[in-house]
Design a protein around this motif. Structure first.
Motif, PDB file in Angstrom:
ATOM      1  N   CYS A  49      57.402  39.294  50.168  1.00 55.01           N
ATOM      2  CA  CYS A  49      56.367  39.805  50.820  1.00 55.01           C
ATOM      3  C   CYS A  49      56.063  41.979  50.385  1.00 55.01           C
ATOM      4  CB  CYS A  49      55.622  39.340  51.792  1.00 55.01           C
ATOM      5  SG  CYS A  49      54.997  38.366  52.297  1.00 55.01           S
TER       6      CYS A  49
ATOM      7  N   ASP B 127      49.633  39.355  52.707  1.00 54.23           N
ATOM      8  CA  ASP B 127      49.665  37.679  53.188  1.00 54.23           C
ATOM      9  C   ASP B 127      50.283  37.579  52.340  1.00 54.23           C
ATOM     10  OD1 ASP B 127      48.337  38.472  55.897  1.00 54.23           O
ATOM     11  OD2 ASP B 127      46.346  38.627  54.562  1.00 54.23           O
ATOM     12  N   ILE B 128      50.397  37.477  50.825  1.00 53.37           N
ATOM     13  CA  ILE B 128      50.503  36.785  50.000  1.00 53.37           C
ATOM     14  C   ILE B 128      51.899  36.958  49.318  1.00 53.37           C
ATOM     15  CG2 ILE B 128      49.981  36.140  47.326  1.00 53.37           C
ATOM     16  CD1 ILE B 128      48.209  35.522  49.117  1.00 53.37           C
TER      17      ILE B 128
ATOM     18  N   ARG C  27      54.819  29.733  45.805  1.00 51.50           N
ATOM     19  CA  ARG C  27      53.693  30.973  46.267  1.00 51.50           C
ATOM     20  C   ARG C  27      53.459  30.169  47.763  1.00 51.50           C
ATOM     21  NH1 ARG C  27      49.111  30.753  41.842  1.00 51.50           N
ATOM     22  NH2 ARG C  27      49.984  28.733  42.167  1.00 51.50           N
TER      23      ARG C  27
ATOM     24  N   ARG D 200      50.817  32.061  51.094  1.00 51.58           N
ATOM     25  CA  ARG D 200      50.147  32.831  52.130  1.00 51.58           C
ATOM     26  C   ARG D 200      49.945  33.106  53.529  1.00 51.58           C
ATOM     27  NH1 ARG D 200      44.847  33.900  50.811  1.00 51.58           N
ATOM     28  NH2 ARG D 200      44.514  32.536  48.784  1.00 51.58           N
TER      29      ARG D 200
ATOM     30  N   LEU E  75      51.125  27.421  48.268  1.00 52.14           N
ATOM     31  CA  LEU E  75      50.180  27.537  46.868  1.00 52.14           C
ATOM     32  C   LEU E  75      50.226  26.884  45.620  1.00 52.14           C
ATOM     33  CD1 LEU E  75      48.568  31.237  47.224  1.00 52.14           C
ATOM     34  CD2 LEU E  75      48.354  29.677  48.587  1.00 52.14           C
TER      35      LEU E  75
ATOM     36  N   SER F 205      53.127  26.365  39.761  1.00 51.16           N
ATOM     37  CA  SER F 205      52.582  28.132  39.715  1.00 51.16           C
ATOM     38  C   SER F 205      52.747  28.062  38.254  1.00 51.16           C
ATOM     39  CB  SER F 205      53.707  28.963  40.158  1.00 51.16           C
ATOM     40  OG  SER F 205      53.939  28.888  40.969  1.00 51.16           O
TER      41      SER F 205
ATOM     42  N   ASP G 126      46.577  39.985  43.463  1.00 51.88           N
ATOM     43  CA  ASP G 126      45.635  39.967  43.148  1.00 51.88           C
ATOM     44  C   ASP G 126      45.319  38.156  42.151  1.00 51.88           C
ATOM     45  OD1 ASP G 126      44.243  41.261  45.380  1.00 51.88           O
ATOM     46  OD2 ASP G 126      43.339  42.418  43.196  1.00 51.88           O
TER      47      ASP G 126
ATOM     48  N   SER H 180      47.415  35.393  43.795  1.00 50.13           N
ATOM     49  CA  SER H 180      47.292  34.736  44.399  1.00 50.13           C
ATOM     50  C   SER H 180      46.656  33.586  43.815  1.00 50.13           C
ATOM     51  CB  SER H 180      46.823  35.898  45.878  1.00 50.13           C
ATOM     52  OG  SER H 180      45.787  36.341  44.749  1.00 50.13           O
TER      53      SER H 180
END
Length: 266
Positions: A96, A108-109, A135, A137, A155, A216, A237, A240
């Motif tokens: 991160c 957070d991602i 990925r 969160r 994710l 992904s 961004d 995510s």
């Protein structure tokens, strides 16, 4: 045996006399330490299997799915983290970006990094060859022995309905062609810079079969995101976004802006 070979081998020879002495004179403490060690090893092996088991977090940089991420690990806390990842058999940890305003001091991602190879130096430092995978969160952040941890949810991209497949494939092919043009035009006459990108991230990945079914999406899109001249916050961004169609549209919009000639000063 040299220290770097000893560390790389991960073998641990038992001193028979010390083990016998501890089991004889400190049986309760020895048994408790063995139970604690086994419990820690089990918890490490289950890292990321569900929302209840934390994953270790390397707070350092922004990683991307399917792309290599070589690391030079020298801080004692991260050396311990890597050792535990290897001993537990998971061979992976989260990466991160640091952020002082976020809980725990990091965003957070993030992206899981899988350890492909590990080389130790005599002083205990190591070079870790990793590649990005899932990925995630962060749901809840914590700490263990100096390094960050987190409970996470992974994710995955939304399933593409059959009626939207043609539109997605058309958009995909269009943006893919845009990236190829930008790559050729942007690095024309900058062979040294282009070679550095290829050395670090590799050449542009080929389009995978059934890329729309991958958790992904296609690898080339992450490759493009990594090398495009974007702020880290923008890259984060996009990382995510759990919709391949949305990511393609955002990258296409970025490339359209980059293709526009600079405005003439008044």
């Amino acid at each position: 045996m040299a220290l770097d070979e000893f560390l790389a081998d991960r073998g641990r020879a038992t001193t028979t006399f010390l083990q016998h002495a501890m089991e004889t004179y400190l049986p309760a403490a020895t048994a408790e330490r063995r139970r604690t060690h086994d419990a820690e090893l089990l918890a490490d092996s289950l890292a990321g299997h569900d929302h209840h088991h934390e994953i270790p977090i390397f707070v350092c940089n922004l990683a991307f799915p399917t792309l290599p991420c070589p690391l030079h690990v020298f801080e004692p806390r991260y050396r311990l983290m890597v050792r535990r990842c290897m001993e537990s058999g998971t061979r992976e940890f989260g990466m991160c970006l640091p952020n002082e305003t976020s809980t725990g001091g990091f965003v957070d991602i993030g992206v899981m990094l899988e350890i492909r190879d590990l080389r130790y130096f005599p002083d205990g430092r190591c070079v870790v060859d990793t590649i990005g995978s899932r990925r995630f969160r962060c749901l809840e952040k914590g700490q263990r022995d100096g390094y960050a941890t987190a409970r996470v949810e992974f994710l995955t991209d939304q399933t593409v309905p059959p009626e939207g497949m043609q539109e997605l494939q058309t958009l995909h092919d269009s943006v893919h062609a845009q990236v190829e043009r930008w790559w050729t035009e942007h690095f024309r006459g900058q062979l040294e810079k282009r070679d550095r990108v290829i050395q670090f991230y590799g050449p542009m990945p080929a389009v995978e079969t059934s890329y729309w079914t991958l958790p992904s999406g296609p690898s080339w899109l992450w490759w493009a995101l990594a090398i495009l001249p974007l702020r880290r916050s923008v890259q984060l961004d996009i990382l995510s976004i759990a919709s391949l169609k949305r990511r393609l549209r955002v990258i296409g919009s970025v490339l359209n802006r980059l293709a526009q000639p600079p405005a003439n000063p008044a």
